[in-house]
Design an enzyme around this catalytic site. Structure first.
Site, mmCIF file in Angstrom:
data_model
loop_
_atom_site.group_PDB
_atom_site.id
_atom_site.type_symbol
_atom_site.label_atom_id
_atom_site.label_comp_id
_atom_site.label_asym_id
_atom_site.label_seq_id
_atom_site.Cartn_x
_atom_site.Cartn_y
_atom_site.Cartn_z
ATOM 1 N N LYS A 89 81.618 60.498 -11.381
ATOM 2 C CA LYS A 89 82.402 61.289 -10.058
ATOM 3 C C LYS A 89 82.459 62.949 -10.352
ATOM 4 C CE LYS A 89 84.045 57.946 -6.885
ATOM 5 N NZ LYS A 89 84.023 56.796 -7.852
ATOM 6 N N GLU A 111 89.010 62.863 0.547
ATOM 7 C CA GLU A 111 89.512 61.747 0.830
ATOM 8 C C GLU A 111 89.366 60.978 -0.320
ATOM 9 O OE1 GLU A 111 86.265 62.293 1.238
ATOM 10 O OE2 GLU A 111 85.489 60.370 0.575
ATOM 11 N N SER A 377 78.867 53.497 -14.933
ATOM 12 C CA SER A 377 79.249 54.572 -14.051
ATOM 13 C C SER A 377 80.563 55.132 -14.569
ATOM 14 C CB SER A 377 79.174 54.137 -12.903
ATOM 15 O OG SER A 377 79.800 52.843 -12.291
HETATM 16 C C1 LIG Z 1 83.431 55.472 -7.186
HETATM 17 C C2 LIG Z 1 83.155 54.466 -8.332
HETATM 18 C C3 LIG Z 1 81.784 53.888 -8.032
HETATM 19 C C4 LIG Z 1 81.132 53.686 -6.494
HETATM 20 O O1 LIG Z 1 80.670 54.870 -5.897
HETATM 21 P P1 LIG Z 1 79.236 55.248 -5.766
HETATM 22 O O2 LIG Z 1 79.078 56.540 -4.927
HETATM 23 O O3 LIG Z 1 78.476 54.220 -5.294
HETATM 24 O O4 LIG Z 1 78.794 55.485 -7.327
HETATM 25 C C5 LIG Z 1 81.120 53.176 -8.964
HETATM 26 N N1 LIG Z 1 81.651 53.275 -10.280
HETATM 27 C C6 LIG Z 1 82.708 53.809 -10.643
HETATM 28 C C7 LIG Z 1 82.984 53.770 -12.104
HETATM 29 C C8 LIG Z 1 83.347 54.530 -9.713
HETATM 30 O O5 LIG Z 1 84.644 55.140 -9.812
#
Ligand SMILES: *Cc1c(COP(=O)(O)O)cnc(C)c1O
Length: 393
Positions: A89, A111, A377
């Site tokens: 993010k 948000e 992610s």
């Molecule tokens: C917020 C988050 C997501 C989901 O958000 P996307 O916009 O779909 O990427 C996925 N993995 C992690 C670790 C997150 O913090």
């Protein structure tokens, strides 16, 4: 340019900017300026510097040997979990704060649902010395105490949204209202590839560094930039958009999106939008949404707070519609088991969102020579309580 946004802000039949008239000047200012700003050499230089020296990019592309043996394919993990603040993010919030500065804004609002985007925003506001307000559903504030305190430590004001279900949707409404009332000095940092045009395109571009790096790293690993599969979890869709971006026109690269099935797509506790959703309008754009017969948004459910979103962004709606991306879903149990398995096989405790992407490996008909990139992610530190409550390890 089949998968790029068109001049009107659409991806096929999805996208656009469905906003109240009072927000029009803010969104229009952004739309008129975002491309010239983010494509300027001076912006790129500062963005690249911070990605490298503050976020810690490029993140490794790690060949996961034991995971590969288990699934009988060549599996690489793109280590977004090693980014500063623990997930992808921050790539987007760095980009947006640099843009906000160049638009002459002094204040930031955002948000947040689970708090991850709030923390990434609070982090870059501290970095840039900008005032920051984050709206968060009151219920989410109670559920995600550590992230609330992280934001406060970073100097951000967290305001509880007390309307509706007191979750993400309500926090977004409050943030929009704030923006309407403070149009000239404030930039609204949206955390995924959702919202009115140009947000989905802008966020996808900031996250596209992920696939740019994957290509370069695969050249080093195997002499060619193309994997057979790229797998990513999809909440709103930003980490997936970043992982797919530079492969969208290479149709021989199979792109896989993994949604949260929750307790199962046939139960009423799910967040699998492509399985359950219909076209509708939420947060300013036309996309696939989970909704009732008369168009009211259905509260989604997933064990993973980051995938607990009732829609997917317009780019992903289009990628689903055209068949460019294959969507699968993983249940809570499948994701949790995959999270534990990855921990035991590779010594990496993934975020539960990312564990959904790992769970998809068992659902694809992989062959021994297939090169597979799983976008990891985020890291699992924030999810320790959920792992403990689940308990089966
Ligand atoms: C917020 C988050 C997501 C989901 O958000 P996307 O916009 O779909 O990427 C996925 N993995 C992690 C670790 C997150 O913090």
């Amino acid at each position: 340019m089949k998968y790029q946004v068109d001049a009107n802000g659409y991806y096929g039949k999805f996208g656009g900017a469905f906003i109240p008239e009072m927000l029009y000047p803010n969104v229009e200012e952004l739309r008129m300026n975002y491309l010239s700003i983010i494509e300027s050499p001076e912006f790129k230089k500062e963005f690249d510097y911070l990605l490298k020296n503050y976020v810690g990019r490029p993140t490794p592309l790690y060949f996961a040997k034991r995971l590969s043996e288990k699934h009988k394919a060549k599996i690489y993990l793109k280590r977004e979990d090693l980014c500063h603040t623990g997930a992808h993010k921050i790539n987007n919030t760095i980009g947006q704060i640099l843009l906000a500065k160049r638009l002459g804004k002094q204040k930031i609002i955002a948000e947040t649902g689970a708090g991850q985007h709030g923390v990434a925003t609070a982090t870059v506001c501290a970095l840039m010395g900008m005032e920051c307000i984050v709206y968060m559903g009151k219920l989410d504030m109670d559920r995600q105490r550590p992230n609330v305190e992280r934001m406060r430590i970073l100097g951000t004001k967290v305001i509880p949204a007390t309307s509706g279900n007191m979750t993400l949707k309500d926090a977004t409404n409050e943030a929009m209202r704030h923006w309407i009332n403070h149009p000239t000095d404030t930039h609204y940092i949206i955390g995924s590839v959702v919202g009115p045009h140009p947000y989905p395109d802008m966020v996808a571009k900031f996250q596209s560094v992920i696939s740019e790096e994957i290509k370069n790293q695969l050249i080093g690993e195997q002499g060619n930039p193309f994997p057979d599969y790229v797998i990513a979890c999809v909440g709103g869709g930003s980490n997936a958009a970043g992982a797919y971006y530079h492969f969208l026109n290479d149709e021989h690269v199979n792109l896989v999106g993994v949604e949260a099935a929750g307790k199962g797509v046939d139960t009423n506790e799910s967040a699998a939008t492509t399985a359950l959703g219909k076209i509708g309008i939420l947060h300013g754009s036309k996309s696939l949404l989970m909704q009732t017969e008369d168009g009211q948004v259905i509260e989604p459910y997933s064990i993973s707070a980051g995938l607990d979103y009732p829609g997917i962004g317009p780019l992903h709606s289009h990628l689903f519609d055209t068949g460019r991306v294959q969507f699968v879903s993983a249940t809570d149990d499948e994701a949790m088991e995959s999270g534990i398995a990855l921990s035991r096989l590779e010594g990496i405790i993934p975020a539960i969102e990312s564990a959904h992407a790992v769970a998809a490996l068992a659902k694809l008909n992989l062959e021994q020579d297939d090169v597979v990139v799983v976008n990891l992610s985020g890291r699992g530190d924030k999810d320790l309580e959920t792992y403990i409550r689940w308990g089966k390890y």
